[in-house]
Design a protein around this motif. Structure first.
Motif, PDB file in Angstrom:
ATOM      1  N   UNK A  74       0.826  -1.207   0.000  1.00 39.86           N
ATOM      2  CA  UNK A  74       0.000   0.000   0.000  1.00 39.86           C
ATOM      3  C   UNK A  74       0.858   1.255   0.000  1.00 39.86           C
ATOM      4  N   UNK A  75       1.968   1.223   0.753  1.00 36.44           N
ATOM      5  CA  UNK A  75       2.874   2.373   0.784  1.00 36.44           C
ATOM      6  C   UNK A  75       3.458   2.635  -0.598  1.00 36.44           C
ATOM      7  N   UNK A  76       3.841   1.573  -1.293  1.00 36.62           N
ATOM      8  CA  UNK A  76       4.382   1.724  -2.642  1.00 36.62           C
ATOM      9  C   UNK A  76       3.327   2.274  -3.599  1.00 36.62           C
ATOM     10  N   UNK A  77       2.088   1.801  -3.466  1.00 36.63           N
ATOM     11  CA  UNK A  77       1.003   2.290  -4.318  1.00 36.63           C
ATOM     12  C   UNK A  77       0.756   3.772  -4.074  1.00 36.63           C
ATOM     13  N   UNK A  78       0.727   4.175  -2.802  1.00 39.80           N
ATOM     14  CA  UNK A  78       0.510   5.582  -2.468  1.00 39.80           C
ATOM     15  C   UNK A  78       1.627   6.455  -3.025  1.00 39.80           C
ATOM     16  N   UNK A  79       2.866   5.965  -2.946  1.00 37.06           N
ATOM     17  CA  UNK A  79       4.004   6.714  -3.471  1.00 37.06           C
ATOM     18  C   UNK A  79       3.916   6.858  -4.988  1.00 37.06           C
ATOM     19  N   UNK A  80       3.490   5.794  -5.675  1.00 37.97           N
ATOM     20  CA  UNK A  80       3.339   5.853  -7.131  1.00 37.97           C
ATOM     21  C   UNK A  80       2.254   6.852  -7.540  1.00 37.97           C
ATOM     22  N   UNK A  81       1.155   6.880  -6.795  1.00 38.82           N
ATOM     23  CA  UNK A  81       0.074   7.807  -7.110  1.00 38.82           C
ATOM     24  C   UNK A  81       0.532   9.251  -7.002  1.00 38.82           C
ATOM     25  N   UNK A  82       1.430   9.533  -6.071  1.00 39.21           N
ATOM     26  CA  UNK A  82       1.912  10.902  -5.875  1.00 39.21           C
ATOM     27  C   UNK A  82       2.777  11.396  -7.029  1.00 39.21           C
ATOM     28  N   UNK A  83       3.293  10.462  -7.831  1.00 37.31           N
ATOM     29  CA  UNK A  83       4.136  10.869  -8.963  1.00 37.31           C
ATOM     30  C   UNK A  83       3.337  11.562 -10.058  1.00 37.31           C
ATOM     31  N   UNK A  84       2.045  11.340 -10.058  1.00 35.70           N
ATOM     32  CA  UNK A  84       1.178  12.035 -11.009  1.00 35.70           C
ATOM     33  C   UNK A  84       1.040  11.332 -12.345  1.00 35.70           C
ATOM     34  N   UNK A  85       0.121  11.870 -13.154  1.00 36.86           N
ATOM     35  CA  UNK A  85      -0.219  11.287 -14.443  1.00 36.86           C
ATOM     36  C   UNK A  85      -0.331  12.394 -15.481  1.00 36.86           C
ATOM     37  N   UNK A  86      -0.148  12.019 -16.722  1.00 42.02           N
ATOM     38  CA  UNK A  86      -0.238  12.978 -17.825  1.00 42.02           C
ATOM     39  C   UNK A  86      -1.686  13.273 -18.204  1.00 42.02           C
ATOM     40  N   UNK A  87      -2.550  12.253 -18.171  1.00 43.00           N
ATOM     41  CA  UNK A  87      -3.917  12.409 -18.663  1.00 43.00           C
ATOM     42  C   UNK A  87      -4.971  12.310 -17.566  1.00 43.00           C
TER      43      UNK A  87
END
Length: 286
Positions: A5-18
């Motif tokens: 879950x920590x890794x998922x939360x960290x990935x979400x914070x990186x943001x998305x283009x679309x």
């Protein structure tokens, strides 16, 4: 929070283009996925098809995401697949027609899988639809578990007017949502369906008087879902989808094979060019 879950939360914070992914209230286990290309009416570009399944997979791992809302920034939900992206998807440098068709079939299956990520998600996904929901936008909302819209929303299965067969799930999922006759009507005519008619045929379950009221009500609905026993929700969704899936899976595979041969047609090229130039496309001989 466990390591996954920590890794998922960290990935979400990186943001998305679309996309924009937000949790409006840290105390409420509801997350929002916003289509985030409002200047393009949230047309679906090539990066979207890798970002959506990534976002869904990350939220699926988050304990704080017990329900998900799919919405959009700007006045329109989605104007369909970006036409320049469609041209790049159908292009091939392979001179062998059979190899080019096989390459295109694989691409179509990948795009289908990206849309199907919405229903593969174990958590309930609610679509909140404002303004236009056209073409690929209908593919998206048909893959959600519940659909709500505001009263100015409208829906168009646009693909036939572009000279192609809808291949990302509308033709497979829509008949189970609105009935075969209604689905055939929408798919063959490409006509615009307003919010009230969409409610009457079952395409949406709730209609609200405007985007603000819809957003508030959908948040409340998602919060209500998030408070229900998680395993019961997951099981109910899984069983209902499994009861329907054989026909959908076969239909997606069939249309991928069909379009692998047809998406390189001159009629499609002419139709896309006409749409971009706002001209009337010519008619092919049959």
């Amino acid at each position: 929070m466990d390591r996954s879950a920590e890794e998922a939360a960290a990935e979400l914070k990186k943001g998305f283009q679309t996309l924009e992914i937000v949790q409006k209230d840290p105390a409420v286990p509801v997350w929002f996925i916003y289509l985030n290309r409002p200047a393009q009416r949230n047309a679906l570009s090539v990066p979207f098809f890798s970002e959506l399944p990534r976002a869904i997979a990350l939220l699926d791992r988050l304990p704080s995401a017990r329900a998900i809302v799919l919405s959009a920034r700007g006045p329109h939900f989605c104007s369909g697949i970006d036409l320049s992206s469609l041209q790049s998807i159908t292009a091939s440098s392979n001179a062998d027609p059979a190899a080019a068709a096989e390459e295109l079939r694989r691409r179509i299956l990948e795009l289908q899988s990206a849309i199907s990520a919405l229903e593969r998600c174990r958590k309930p996904v609610v679509a909140a639809i404002q303004g236009a929901c056209v073409g690929g936008g209908v593919d998206l909302v048909a893959a959600c578990d519940l659909r709500c819209c505001e009263d100015k929303a409208y829906f168009v299965v646009k693909e036939v007017d572009l000279g192609l067969v809808a291949d990302l799930g509308t033709l497979q999922r829509l008949p189970t949502i609105v009935g075969f006759g209604n689905a055939m009507d929408l798919a063959l005519t490409g006509r615009k369906v307003g919010a009230r008619e969409a409610k009457a045929m079952g395409l949406v379950s709730r209609v609200f008087s405007g985007p603000a009221e819809m957003d508030e009500a959908v948040f409340a609905l998602a919060k209500e879902l998030a408070m229900k026993p998680a395993l019961a929700l997951m099981g109910t969704k899984a069983v209902m989808l499994k009861s329907r899936d054989i026909a959908v899976e076969k239909g997606l595979d069939y249309v991928a094979t069909w379009n692998a041969g047809m998406l390189r047609s001159r009629e499609l090229e002419d139709s896309v060019r006409a749409q971009l130039q706002k001209l009337k496309p010519g008619l092919s001989k049959m």
